[in-house]
Write an enzyme that holds these catalytic residues in place. Structure first.
Site, PDB file in Angstrom:
ATOM      1  N   ASN A 110       0.831  -1.209   0.000  1.00  0.00           N
ATOM      2  CA  ASN A 110       0.000   0.000   0.000  1.00  0.00           C
ATOM      3  C   ASN A 110       0.862   1.253   0.000  1.00  0.00           C
ATOM      4  O   ASN A 110       1.984   1.241   0.526  1.00  0.00           O
ATOM      5  CB  ASN A 110      -0.944  -0.011   1.210  1.00  0.00           C
ATOM      6  CG  ASN A 110      -1.871  -1.207   1.183  1.00  0.00           C
ATOM      7  OD1 ASN A 110      -2.112  -1.794   0.129  1.00  0.00           O
ATOM      8  ND2 ASN A 110      -2.366  -1.606   2.346  1.00  0.00           N
ATOM      9  N   VAL A 111       0.326   2.285  -0.590  1.00  0.00           N
ATOM     10  CA  VAL A 111       1.077   3.547  -0.670  1.00  0.00           C
ATOM     11  C   VAL A 111       0.516   4.578   0.309  1.00  0.00           C
ATOM     12  O   VAL A 111       0.981   5.711   0.356  1.00  0.00           O
ATOM     13  CB  VAL A 111       1.050   4.102  -2.121  1.00  0.00           C
ATOM     14  CG1 VAL A 111       1.847   3.185  -3.050  1.00  0.00           C
ATOM     15  CG2 VAL A 111      -0.371   4.282  -2.645  1.00  0.00           C
ATOM     16  N   HIS A 127       5.814  -0.457  -2.677  1.00  0.00           N
ATOM     17  CA  HIS A 127       5.339   0.284  -3.851  1.00  0.00           C
ATOM     18  C   HIS A 127       5.386   1.782  -3.648  1.00  0.00           C
ATOM     19  O   HIS A 127       4.734   2.530  -4.368  1.00  0.00           O
ATOM     20  CB  HIS A 127       3.909  -0.172  -4.213  1.00  0.00           C
ATOM     21  CG  HIS A 127       3.849  -1.595  -4.650  1.00  0.00           C
ATOM     22  ND1 HIS A 127       2.688  -2.322  -4.724  1.00  0.00           N
ATOM     23  CD2 HIS A 127       4.832  -2.458  -5.031  1.00  0.00           C
ATOM     24  CE1 HIS A 127       2.947  -3.562  -5.130  1.00  0.00           C
ATOM     25  NE2 HIS A 127       4.249  -3.669  -5.315  1.00  0.00           N
ATOM     26  N   CYS A 139      17.539  14.564 -11.753  1.00  0.00           N
ATOM     27  CA  CYS A 139      17.880  15.996 -11.774  1.00  0.00           C
ATOM     28  C   CYS A 139      19.353  16.158 -12.181  1.00  0.00           C
ATOM     29  O   CYS A 139      20.229  15.540 -11.569  1.00  0.00           O
ATOM     30  CB  CYS A 139      17.678  16.588 -10.381  1.00  0.00           C
ATOM     31  SG  CYS A 139      18.221  18.314 -10.313  1.00  0.00           S
ATOM     32  N   GLY A 198      -5.231  -9.032   3.027  1.00  0.00           N
ATOM     33  CA  GLY A 198      -5.853  -8.075   2.113  1.00  0.00           C
ATOM     34  C   GLY A 198      -5.153  -7.876   0.799  1.00  0.00           C
ATOM     35  O   GLY A 198      -5.069  -6.759   0.284  1.00  0.00           O
ATOM     36  N   THR A 199      -4.645  -9.001   0.218  1.00  0.00           N
ATOM     37  CA  THR A 199      -4.060  -8.854  -1.110  1.00  0.00           C
ATOM     38  C   THR A 199      -4.603  -9.935  -2.037  1.00  0.00           C
ATOM     39  O   THR A 199      -4.826 -11.066  -1.625  1.00  0.00           O
ATOM     40  CB  THR A 199      -2.520  -8.900  -1.077  1.00  0.00           C
ATOM     41  OG1 THR A 199      -2.010  -8.669  -2.404  1.00  0.00           O
ATOM     42  CG2 THR A 199      -1.989 -10.216  -0.550  1.00  0.00           C
ATOM     43  N   SER A 200      -4.805  -9.550  -3.301  1.00  0.00           N
ATOM     44  CA  SER A 200      -5.309 -10.519  -4.280  1.00  0.00           C
ATOM     45  C   SER A 200      -4.195 -11.479  -4.705  1.00  0.00           C
ATOM     46  O   SER A 200      -4.440 -12.504  -5.317  1.00  0.00           O
ATOM     47  CB  SER A 200      -5.837  -9.773  -5.510  1.00  0.00           C
ATOM     48  OG  SER A 200      -4.782  -8.981  -6.067  1.00  0.00           O
ATOM     49  N   PRO A 225     -11.523 -11.712   3.017  1.00  0.00           N
ATOM     50  CA  PRO A 225     -12.928 -12.175   2.973  1.00  0.00           C
ATOM     51  C   PRO A 225     -13.256 -12.940   1.699  1.00  0.00           C
ATOM     52  O   PRO A 225     -14.293 -13.592   1.605  1.00  0.00           O
ATOM     53  CB  PRO A 225     -13.730 -10.868   3.062  1.00  0.00           C
ATOM     54  CG  PRO A 225     -12.808  -9.798   2.607  1.00  0.00           C
ATOM     55  CD  PRO A 225     -11.426 -10.246   2.954  1.00  0.00           C
TER      56      PRO A 225
HETATM   57  N1  APR Z   1      -9.985  -7.008   4.647  1.00  0.00           N
HETATM   58  C1  APR Z   1      -9.092  -7.844   4.051  1.00  0.00           C
HETATM   59  N2  APR Z   1      -9.027  -8.042   2.716  1.00  0.00           N
HETATM   60  C2  APR Z   1      -9.919  -7.364   1.960  1.00  0.00           C
HETATM   61  C3  APR Z   1     -10.874  -6.487   2.498  1.00  0.00           C
HETATM   62  C4  APR Z   1     -10.889  -6.320   3.905  1.00  0.00           C
HETATM   63  N3  APR Z   1     -11.771  -5.508   4.499  1.00  0.00           N
HETATM   64  N4  APR Z   1     -11.619  -5.973   1.463  1.00  0.00           N
HETATM   65  C5  APR Z   1     -11.117  -6.506   0.329  1.00  0.00           C
HETATM   66  N5  APR Z   1     -10.111  -7.347   0.626  1.00  0.00           N
HETATM   67  C6  APR Z   1      -9.264  -8.115  -0.292  1.00  0.00           C
HETATM   68  C7  APR Z   1      -9.906  -8.478  -1.604  1.00  0.00           C
HETATM   69  O1  APR Z   1     -10.613  -9.696  -1.508  1.00  0.00           O
HETATM   70  C8  APR Z   1      -8.672  -8.620  -2.505  1.00  0.00           C
HETATM   71  O2  APR Z   1      -8.171  -9.945  -2.446  1.00  0.00           O
HETATM   72  O3  APR Z   1      -8.184  -7.279  -0.616  1.00  0.00           O
HETATM   73  C9  APR Z   1      -7.653  -7.682  -1.877  1.00  0.00           C
HETATM   74  C10 APR Z   1      -7.386  -6.436  -2.685  1.00  0.00           C
HETATM   75  O4  APR Z   1      -6.757  -6.854  -3.883  1.00  0.00           O
HETATM   76  P1  APR Z   1      -6.229  -5.753  -4.906  1.00  0.00           P
HETATM   77  O5  APR Z   1      -7.281  -4.722  -5.087  1.00  0.00           O
HETATM   78  O6  APR Z   1      -5.694  -6.498  -6.085  1.00  0.00           O
HETATM   79  O7  APR Z   1      -5.028  -5.018  -4.141  1.00  0.00           O
HETATM   80  P2  APR Z   1      -3.559  -5.553  -3.925  1.00  0.00           P
HETATM   81  O8  APR Z   1      -3.535  -7.044  -3.803  1.00  0.00           O
HETATM   82  O9  APR Z   1      -2.985  -4.782  -2.829  1.00  0.00           O
HETATM   83  O10 APR Z   1      -2.861  -5.125  -5.315  1.00  0.00           O
HETATM   84  C11 APR Z   1      -1.459  -5.275  -5.382  1.00  0.00           C
HETATM   85  O11 APR Z   1      -1.429  -4.069  -7.471  1.00  0.00           O
HETATM   86  O12 APR Z   1      -2.468  -2.363  -8.549  1.00  0.00           O
HETATM   87  C12 APR Z   1      -1.280  -2.738  -7.959  1.00  0.00           C
HETATM   88  O13 APR Z   1       0.317  -1.384  -6.900  1.00  0.00           O
HETATM   89  C13 APR Z   1      -0.994  -1.837  -6.791  1.00  0.00           C
HETATM   90  O14 APR Z   1      -0.176  -2.422  -4.592  1.00  0.00           O
HETATM   91  C14 APR Z   1      -1.145  -2.756  -5.584  1.00  0.00           C
HETATM   92  C15 APR Z   1      -0.876  -4.126  -6.170  1.00  0.00           C
END
Ligand code: APR
Length: 254
Positions: A110-111, A127, A139, A198-200, A225
């Site tokens: 996360n940023v 990131h 620069c 919380g990551t896909s 979830p």
């Molecule tokens: N708690 C936990 N997980 C959750 C929640 C929650 N309340 N709500 C959603 N999620 C899950 C979703 O099910 C999904 O698996 O969070 C995940 C979000 O996935 P993405 O939107 O793909 O985000 P992320 O995995 O962080 O993406 C990775 O991709 O776009 C680039 O640089 C960007 O850092 C990002 C990277």
């Protein structure tokens, strides 16, 4: 292991592993900040990419092609992030880390700055930082990107050479900060438990850290979830949200 509700037995098992762990590494993604009101990227409907094409907005070529559009998109996201607050998951994680000095490493994709504002300043940022700026071109004078040298604008430009200011985030196709990925790999190799929250699991090399931990004989638990692309590589899947599961998992551990 997987299910559509939080399995109390799995929660108890993961809690026992965390309680006994010398090192715990937590990898977080956009879902970690979802309950703070920050949209994820790929969640259907609410995800940012449901509205935008990432290549257009989160890439250097997109910025060079439409600097003002990209700058305005980040400016809007910055407003949202500054208005957001750490949620119970960020707070539980930082409090656990403070209770167990030397145990916790937090690696985030996360940023935003919610882990830091919850009290975990040592968060490893893979990131970058949306609230930071940097120059688009190196620069010629080696000067740090300092707003004092940039004339106001969307985006701001260097008053001397016209260099554009860009957000301090890692864009698609760009290398991750070397120090950050090395520190993250070290934390993943050294941990006894990895929590993936919380990551896909759609973006590498971050998504590979869970496999790195598993190869180093760590217990790997997913907190999400919904199913993710790396569920199958985990020992445990805690089917719940960051703000719901992390306090339940960590608050009773000293
Ligand atoms: N708690 C936990 N997980 C959750 C929640 C929650 N309340 N709500 C959603 N999620 C899950 C979703 O099910 C999904 O698996 O969070 C995940 C979000 O996935 P993405 O939107 O793909 O985000 P992320 O995995 O962080 O993406 C990775 O991709 O776009 C680039 O640089 C960007 O850092 C990002 C990277």
């Amino acid at each position: 292991m997987a299910g559509d509700a939080l399995d109390p037995a799995a929660l108890a098992a993961v809690r026992a592993h965390v309680a006994a762990a010398r090192r715990v590494c937590v990898l977080t993604g956009a879902g970690m900040s979802a309950e703070s009101g920050i949209p994820t990227f790929r969640d259907a409907l609410t995800g940012l990419w449901a509205k935008f094409d990432p290549a257009e907005l989160a890439s250097e070529e997109g910025f060079r092609a439409q600097p003002q559009r990209v700058w305005d998109w980040y400016a809007e996201r910055r407003v949202g992030m500054r208005a957001s607050q750490p949620n119970a998951g960020h707070v539980a994680l930082a409090a656990f880390g403070r209770r167990r000095p030397g145990v916790l490493s937090v690696v985030t994709q996360n940023v935003d700055d919610l882990h830091q504002r919850a009290g975990w300043p040592d968060t490893i940022r893979l990131h970058g930082d949306i609230l930071a700026n940097c120059w688009l071109e190196p620069c010629p004078r080696g000067r740090a990107c300092d707003p004092a040298h940039a004339a106001a604008g969307r985006p701001p430009r260097c008053t001397d050479c016209g260099n554009l200011v860009r957000p301090g985030v890692v864009w698609f196709g760009e290398m991750l900060p070397e120090g950050a990925i090395d520190a993250a790999e070290r934390a993943a190799r050294a941990c006894d438990v990895m929590l993936v929250v919380g990551t896909s699991g759609a973006v590498w090399p971050a998504a590979g850290l869970a496999a790195t931990a598993r190869r180093a004989a760590a217990q790997v638990a997913i907190v999400n979830p919904h199913p993710s692309e790396i569920d199958d590589g985990a020992h445990w899947v805690l089917r719940g949200t960051a703000a719901g599961v992390l306090p339940a998992l960590l608050d009773t551990l000293d």
